[in-house]
Each structure stands twice: as structure tokens, then as C-alpha cells.
Write a protein that holds these residues in place. Structure first.
Motif, short mmCIF file in Angstrom:
data_model
loop_
_atom_site.label_atom_id
_atom_site.label_comp_id
_atom_site.label_asym_id
_atom_site.label_seq_id
_atom_site.Cartn_x
_atom_site.Cartn_y
_atom_site.Cartn_z
N ARG A 192 -6.26 8.94 2.72
CA ARG A 192 -5.32 8.15 3.49
C ARG A 192 -4.22 9.04 4.03
N ALA A 193 -3.70 8.68 5.16
CA ALA A 193 -2.57 9.41 5.73
C ALA A 193 -1.58 8.38 6.26
N PHE A 194 -0.31 8.70 6.13
CA PHE A 194 0.72 7.82 6.66
C PHE A 194 1.62 8.61 7.60
N SER A 195 2.09 7.95 8.62
CA SER A 195 2.99 8.60 9.56
C SER A 195 4.43 8.24 9.21
N TYR A 196 5.36 9.04 9.74
CA TYR A 196 6.77 8.76 9.51
C TYR A 196 7.15 7.41 10.07
N GLY A 197 6.49 7.03 11.13
CA GLY A 197 6.77 5.75 11.77
C GLY A 197 6.54 4.57 10.87
N SER A 198 5.77 4.75 9.82
CA SER A 198 5.63 3.65 8.86
C SER A 198 6.39 3.97 7.57
N LEU A 199 6.55 5.26 7.29
CA LEU A 199 7.23 5.63 6.05
C LEU A 199 8.70 5.23 6.03
N TYR A 200 9.44 5.61 7.07
CA TYR A 200 10.87 5.35 7.06
C TYR A 200 11.22 3.87 7.05
N PRO A 201 10.59 3.07 7.88
CA PRO A 201 10.85 1.62 7.79
C PRO A 201 10.53 1.06 6.41
N THR A 202 9.45 1.56 5.80
CA THR A 202 9.09 1.10 4.47
C THR A 202 10.17 1.46 3.45
N LEU A 203 10.66 2.69 3.56
CA LEU A 203 11.73 3.15 2.68
C LEU A 203 12.94 2.23 2.80
N ARG A 204 13.24 1.88 4.03
CA ARG A 204 14.39 1.00 4.26
C ARG A 204 14.18 -0.37 3.64
N MET A 225 0.83 -1.22 0.00
CA MET A 225 0.00 0.00 0.00
C MET A 225 0.86 1.27 0.00
N LEU A 226 1.53 1.48 1.14
CA LEU A 226 2.47 2.59 1.22
C LEU A 226 3.53 2.40 0.14
N GLU A 227 3.90 1.16 -0.01
CA GLU A 227 4.92 0.80 -0.99
C GLU A 227 4.54 1.28 -2.39
N LEU A 228 3.34 0.94 -2.79
CA LEU A 228 2.86 1.35 -4.11
C LEU A 228 2.84 2.87 -4.23
N ALA A 229 2.36 3.52 -3.21
CA ALA A 229 2.29 4.98 -3.23
C ALA A 229 3.69 5.58 -3.40
N VAL A 230 4.64 5.02 -2.67
CA VAL A 230 6.01 5.51 -2.75
C VAL A 230 6.58 5.29 -4.15
N LEU A 231 6.41 4.11 -4.67
CA LEU A 231 6.89 3.82 -6.02
C LEU A 231 6.28 4.80 -7.02
N GLY A 232 4.98 5.02 -6.88
CA GLY A 232 4.29 5.92 -7.80
C GLY A 232 4.83 7.33 -7.75
#
Lengths: 195, 195
Positions: free
Chosen positions: A32-44, A1-8
Motif C-alpha cells: 500500500r502507498a499513501f500520498s500526502y494529500g490523504s495523510l495530512y487531512p487524516t492527521l488533522r 485504514m490510513l488511520e489505523l496505520a498512523v495509530l500503529g
DNA sequence: TTCGTCATGTAATGGGTTACATGATTAC
DNA sequence: GTAATCATGTAACCCATTACATGACGAA
């Protein structure tokens, strides 16, 4: 989910985490809203998976001292070749995972990068999902209306109207998409190879 | 969340798990859905906490053989005294936890069991929450409109209209609540003690 | 007798959130 | 120099979901 959004988002331009989150908000708005607490780990995770990489072509690295400390402020990410491939795959998926409540917004926001046929299938999938829900609510409402207190009833009816409204919206979008496809030929034959 | 919903429903009548879930669907409609995978563990926790108990006054237990096996089909739960107290406490809470997206529906569905003043405060809280969101979307939309592709733009605008619609709905509800409070005196003095 | 639905439950997992910790940079 | 906001990250936790397993009971 977040992953797809980031790729996009990274497909449009390289970004760092903080900026990514602003863009996420601007792109998804109320959906939808995402917090940094999920964004940074996802980026990693995505970096470890090889879909994104730190962008060195940024040239914003101040020459001199800061370079020696080894730790710069921003970490700008860009898509890798594998990342682009992975994104392309995710964007062809027109299954239920594309039209559920939590996911639809993200898929829709990426429609400009999505194949027209996939777009229509996602919109239709979303619409029938909502139509099902609408019928479900109508049915239970018909069965239980008399027993419901006025607040519950108002909640039901407001919910029902919301669903009906979104169905109408989707129907319009599908119409528009259909017109586009029939007006603009799917694959225009280039002038150079025309007989 | 689920806990509050369960307490609210059991306050009206004793129910078993399966039935509880049907009622949950009928009461919350489009706003929320719960699976058995979360319902049964919750029921267990609540029983352990002493808020609910198995209802033996059901009389539906078939006399004879089944009673000896010790394991009947249905497990009907009812509120305990502690459960009623706990519910009453939860229903006086007019804080942010009552008007966030995930929780508001449940609190609203229980409005007939809620103090009129608390009702208004929750509705107002919900409304300002949405107004904030609306302003946020409007601001970023004004800033970025030109850079957004048509799909993202449509998503934003549809989202914005949804929020505006819910704000109008809430405003009407608040109006109605206010009229009720001013028309119907808060505490009517019983005839028997009037001078 | 077999199909649907009623009915209860568990295990593994998921996809986030909140709260916290830290530090750089910018504007006043 | 100090407050705001930009910027990155971690740890603990939460509240659910999915998939699975089991079995009773009524209707065809």
C-alpha cells in the motif's frame, strides 16, 4: 485504514507527517502507498478527534528567534490516551475488515501489537477469503477455459498461482502462530505468586 | 478503466449489463472486480457518448404482449463505429496508464486485440515499473531490516518475492512476444501481389 | 408460492489521488 | 546562491463502493 496505520506507527514513537509517510512506505512496502494529500487531512481529523496531539516534549525546537514566529517547521504527533484506547480497540477487530485486500497488509504489519488469538483469526479469515477466490477462479476457468484466448488464459493462471502462493504462505504463518501459542503459555503465572 | 474493459468485451460480442459483469469476472479473474453500481452508470455514460448502442438485432424479444409494455428485461449493448474507433485508440496507448497496477490487468486481457509492438512496450513498461518498486523495497529493507519486527519483515519479504515472481513472468512473456515477432513477419506480402 | 438468480438501476458516500502552492533546511 | 530534499498543506476531482429498491422468471 490510513488511520489505523498512523495509530500503529505513532504507538511506537512520535513522528511528524513527512517521516510518517516514509515509515508507512517502509512498513507496508508493496502492499500500500499513501500520498500526502490523504495523510495530512487524516492527521488533522485525528487530532480533532483527540487521538493524536502535537508532541511538545521534542526539545528540538531551536531556542530563540524561531519560537517567536509561532510557526515551526515540523509538527510532531504522538498518541493520546484516547488514541491508545482507540488503537487497542481497532486491533481486537478480527472481522472481514481486517482481512480484505486493502486492509490486510496494515493489520499484518501491526501484528506485533496484536493479541496472538486475534492474529490467528485474521490469518485464517484472510486464508479462507483467498480460498474462496481461488475456487471461484478455478470454477470459471474450468467452465470457460476452451473459449479463452491465450492471453486471458495466461492472466487467469498467473492470478491463480499468485493466490495459491499466498494461501501457502498464510498456512505456514498459521502453523507458526499455533506452535507459539501451545509452546508459550498464554498467561504465565508470575514467580512471586506461585505456591 | 471499466470503460476500456467494456469496449473490449463488446468488441467480441454484444452483451447486456449483467452478462457483461460475469464476463468481466471471468476475464479479469483475481485482478479486478466491478460492481453493478459502477457498471450501469458507466454503460449509460458510454451510450450517451455514442460508443455503444442498444442492439435491436437480438431477435430474442418475444413477439406479442411484452413489446407493447415498452420495457423489456434485458438491454443488450453493442459497439458503434465510434466505439470501435475509440477502442482502437485506447489500445494503441502504451503509456504508464497501461501498466499501472489497476490498469495493467485490463490491458493485458485485451492483448489479443492489441498490436504486437504495443504489447511488448506495455509488458516492458510494466516490468520496469515493478523493477523500480523491487529496488525501492530492497533499498529500504537493507536500511531498516535490523529495526523491523519479525512480522513486518515477513511482510516485506513476501511482497518482495511476489514482485520478483511477476518480473520473471513478464520476462518470459516478453521473450515469447519477441520470438513471435521475429518468426512471423510483421506484414506478410499477399501471394497475389508477389512478383 | 416462494426461493434463488437473473436483471437493471439510483443515492449517498468514501477514501483516496493529482496537482498545486509554499517555505525551511542542507549540501555543494 | 542554487538545487535537492525536507516539510506542510489545500482544492478539485475520480472512480469506484455499499446499500437500497424494484421486478421478471424458472424451478421446487
Amino acid at each position: 485504514m490510513l488511520e489505523l496505520a498512523v495509530l500503529g506507527l505513532l504507538h511506537e514513537s512520535p513522528l511528524h507527517g513527512y517521516e510518517l509517510r516514509q515509515r508507512l512506505k517502509a512498513t507496508l512496502g508493496t502492499f500500500r502507498a499513501f500520498s500526502y494529500g490523504s495523510l495530512y487531512p487524516t492527521l488533522r481529523r485525528m487530532r480533532d478527534a483527540g487521538w493524536i496531539a502535537e508532541d511538545e516534549g521534542d526539545a528540538e525546537v531551536v531556542a530563540g528567534a524561531p519560537a517567536l514566529t509561532g510557526r515551526r517547521g515540523k509538527v510532531v504527533y504522538k498518541l493520546t490516551a484516547e488514541g491508545k484506547e482507540h488503537l487497542a480497540e481497532l486491533l481486537t477487530d478480527a472481522g472481514p475488515s481486517a482481512w480484505e485486500d486493502e486492509t490486510f497488509g496494515v493489520h499484518f504489519a501491526l501484528f506485533s501489537q496484536t493479541d496472538p488469538e486475534v492474529r490467528v483469526r485474521i490469518l485464517e479469515g484472510r486464508r479462507s477469503r483467498l480460498e474462496e477466490r481461488r475456487e471461484g477462479v478455478r470454477a470459471t476457468l474450468a467452465r470457460t477455459r476452451a473459449r479463452l484466448d491465450s492471453y486471458t488464459l495466461q492472466l487467469q493462471e498467473h492470478g491463480l498461482e499468485s493466490v495459491e502462493r499466498e494461501v501457502r504462505w498464510l498456512t505456514e504463518l498459521i502453523e507458526t502462530e499455533r506452535l507459539k501459542t501451545t509452546t508459550t503459555p498464554r498467561k504465565a503465572v508470575p514467580h512471586s505468586v506461585r505456591p
